[in-house]
Design a protein around this motif. Sequence first.
Motif, mmCIF file in Angstrom:
data_model
loop_
_atom_site.group_PDB
_atom_site.id
_atom_site.type_symbol
_atom_site.label_atom_id
_atom_site.label_comp_id
_atom_site.label_asym_id
_atom_site.label_seq_id
_atom_site.Cartn_x
_atom_site.Cartn_y
_atom_site.Cartn_z
ATOM 1 N N ASP A 2 0.843 -1.186 0.000
ATOM 2 C CA ASP A 2 0.000 0.000 0.000
ATOM 3 C C ASP A 2 0.889 1.250 0.000
ATOM 4 O OD1 ASP A 2 -1.833 1.996 0.443
ATOM 5 O OD2 ASP A 2 -2.490 1.255 2.397
ATOM 6 N N PRO A 3 0.740 2.138 -1.008
ATOM 7 C CA PRO A 3 1.588 3.338 -1.067
ATOM 8 C C PRO A 3 1.488 4.216 0.170
ATOM 9 C CG PRO A 3 0.337 3.083 -3.092
ATOM 10 C CD PRO A 3 -0.154 2.036 -2.134
ATOM 11 N N VAL A 4 0.344 4.225 0.824
ATOM 12 C CA VAL A 4 0.169 5.054 2.018
ATOM 13 C C VAL A 4 0.996 4.513 3.181
ATOM 14 C CG1 VAL A 4 -1.530 5.933 3.674
ATOM 15 C CG2 VAL A 4 -2.104 5.800 1.254
ATOM 16 N N GLN A 5 1.308 3.229 3.159
ATOM 17 C CA GLN A 5 2.107 2.609 4.205
ATOM 18 C C GLN A 5 3.606 2.627 3.895
ATOM 19 O OE1 GLN A 5 0.743 1.569 7.118
ATOM 20 N NE2 GLN A 5 -1.161 2.384 6.302
ATOM 21 N N SER A 6 3.972 2.989 2.677
ATOM 22 C CA SER A 6 5.365 2.965 2.246
ATOM 23 C C SER A 6 6.026 4.320 2.478
ATOM 24 C CB SER A 6 5.439 2.598 0.762
ATOM 25 O OG SER A 6 6.738 2.831 0.262
#
Length: 104
Positions: A2-6
Amino acid sequence: MDPVQSREHILLSNLFQTAWSQGKNMPLEELIMQIQTPPFTKLGVMDVETLFREKDRGALAMRMNNMLASPSFQTWMKVNRWTSAGCCTSLTASHGTASSTWLI
Protein backbone atom coordinates in the motif's frame (compact mmCIF):
# COMPACT_ATOMS: atom_id res chain seq x y z
CA MET A 1 2.43 -2.76 -0.82
CA ASP A 2 0.00 0.00 0.00
CA PRO A 3 1.59 3.34 -1.07
CA VAL A 4 0.17 5.05 2.02
CA GLN A 5 2.11 2.61 4.21
CA SER A 6 5.36 2.97 2.25
CA ARG A 7 7.67 5.63 3.62
CA GLU A 8 9.66 5.45 0.36
CA HIS A 9 6.53 6.26 -1.65
CA ILE A 10 5.58 9.06 0.73
CA LEU A 11 9.04 10.64 0.52
CA LEU A 12 9.35 10.32 -3.27
CA SER A 13 5.81 11.60 -3.85
CA ASN A 14 6.48 14.64 -1.69
CA LEU A 15 9.77 15.33 -3.46
CA PHE A 16 8.03 15.29 -6.85
CA GLN A 17 5.07 17.31 -5.60
CA THR A 18 7.36 19.96 -4.10
CA ALA A 19 9.39 20.31 -7.31
CA TRP A 20 6.36 20.36 -9.59
CA SER A 21 4.47 22.87 -7.43
CA GLN A 22 7.46 25.19 -7.91
CA GLY A 23 7.41 24.61 -11.68
CA LYS A 24 10.66 22.62 -11.57
CA ASN A 25 11.64 19.38 -13.24
CA MET A 26 13.02 16.48 -11.20
CA PRO A 27 15.93 14.83 -13.02
CA LEU A 28 16.98 11.49 -11.54
CA GLU A 29 20.29 12.96 -10.36
CA GLU A 30 18.46 15.68 -8.42
CA LEU A 31 15.99 13.15 -7.02
CA ILE A 32 18.85 11.09 -5.58
CA MET A 33 20.34 14.18 -3.94
CA GLN A 34 16.99 15.27 -2.50
CA ILE A 35 16.31 11.82 -1.07
CA GLN A 36 19.36 12.37 1.13
CA THR A 37 18.54 15.99 1.96
CA PRO A 38 14.86 16.74 1.34
CA PRO A 39 13.89 20.40 0.76
CA PHE A 40 11.34 20.16 3.58
CA THR A 41 11.49 19.21 7.26
CA LYS A 42 8.07 17.57 7.73
CA LEU A 43 6.07 14.83 6.08
CA GLY A 44 2.53 15.38 7.26
CA VAL A 45 2.91 16.46 10.89
CA MET A 46 6.02 14.36 11.59
CA ASP A 47 9.63 15.39 11.13
CA VAL A 48 11.30 13.78 8.11
CA GLU A 49 13.96 12.37 10.43
CA THR A 50 11.33 10.66 12.59
CA LEU A 51 9.56 9.07 9.65
CA PHE A 52 12.65 8.23 7.57
CA ARG A 53 16.05 8.40 9.27
CA GLU A 54 19.04 9.89 7.44
CA LYS A 55 20.82 6.51 7.35
CA ASP A 56 17.80 4.86 5.69
CA ARG A 57 17.38 7.72 3.21
CA GLY A 58 21.05 7.30 2.35
CA ALA A 59 20.48 3.59 1.68
CA LEU A 60 17.53 4.41 -0.62
CA ALA A 61 19.63 7.01 -2.45
CA MET A 62 22.41 4.44 -2.86
CA ARG A 63 19.98 1.88 -4.35
CA MET A 64 18.67 4.47 -6.80
CA ASN A 65 22.21 5.56 -7.67
CA ASN A 66 23.20 1.94 -8.32
CA MET A 67 20.25 1.62 -10.67
CA LEU A 68 21.23 4.83 -12.47
CA ALA A 69 24.85 3.67 -12.75
CA SER A 70 24.05 0.21 -14.10
CA PRO A 71 24.86 -0.37 -17.79
CA SER A 72 21.43 -1.88 -18.46
CA PHE A 73 19.69 1.22 -17.10
CA GLN A 74 21.93 3.46 -19.24
CA THR A 75 20.66 1.57 -22.30
CA TRP A 76 17.08 2.04 -21.12
CA MET A 77 17.69 5.79 -20.65
CA LYS A 78 18.93 6.08 -24.26
CA VAL A 79 15.74 4.46 -25.58
CA ASN A 80 13.36 6.39 -23.35
CA ARG A 81 12.96 10.12 -22.90
CA TRP A 82 11.88 11.69 -19.59
CA THR A 83 9.39 14.52 -19.95
CA SER A 84 9.07 17.53 -17.68
CA ALA A 85 5.70 16.17 -16.55
CA GLY A 86 7.49 13.26 -14.85
CA CYS A 87 6.60 10.54 -17.28
CA CYS A 88 8.66 8.50 -19.61
CA THR A 89 7.93 8.56 -23.35
CA SER A 90 9.30 5.94 -25.69
CA LEU A 91 8.71 5.13 -29.32
CA THR A 92 7.54 1.65 -30.20
CA ALA A 93 9.53 0.12 -33.03
CA SER A 94 6.59 -1.51 -34.81
CA HIS A 95 4.30 1.50 -35.16
CA GLY A 96 6.45 4.53 -34.31
CA THR A 97 3.84 5.68 -31.79
CA ALA A 98 4.58 7.16 -28.38
CA SER A 99 3.61 5.52 -25.13
CA SER A 100 3.90 7.02 -21.66
CA THR A 101 4.62 5.54 -18.23
CA TRP A 102 4.07 7.72 -15.16
CA LEU A 103 6.59 7.63 -12.33
CA ILE A 104 4.01 8.00 -9.58
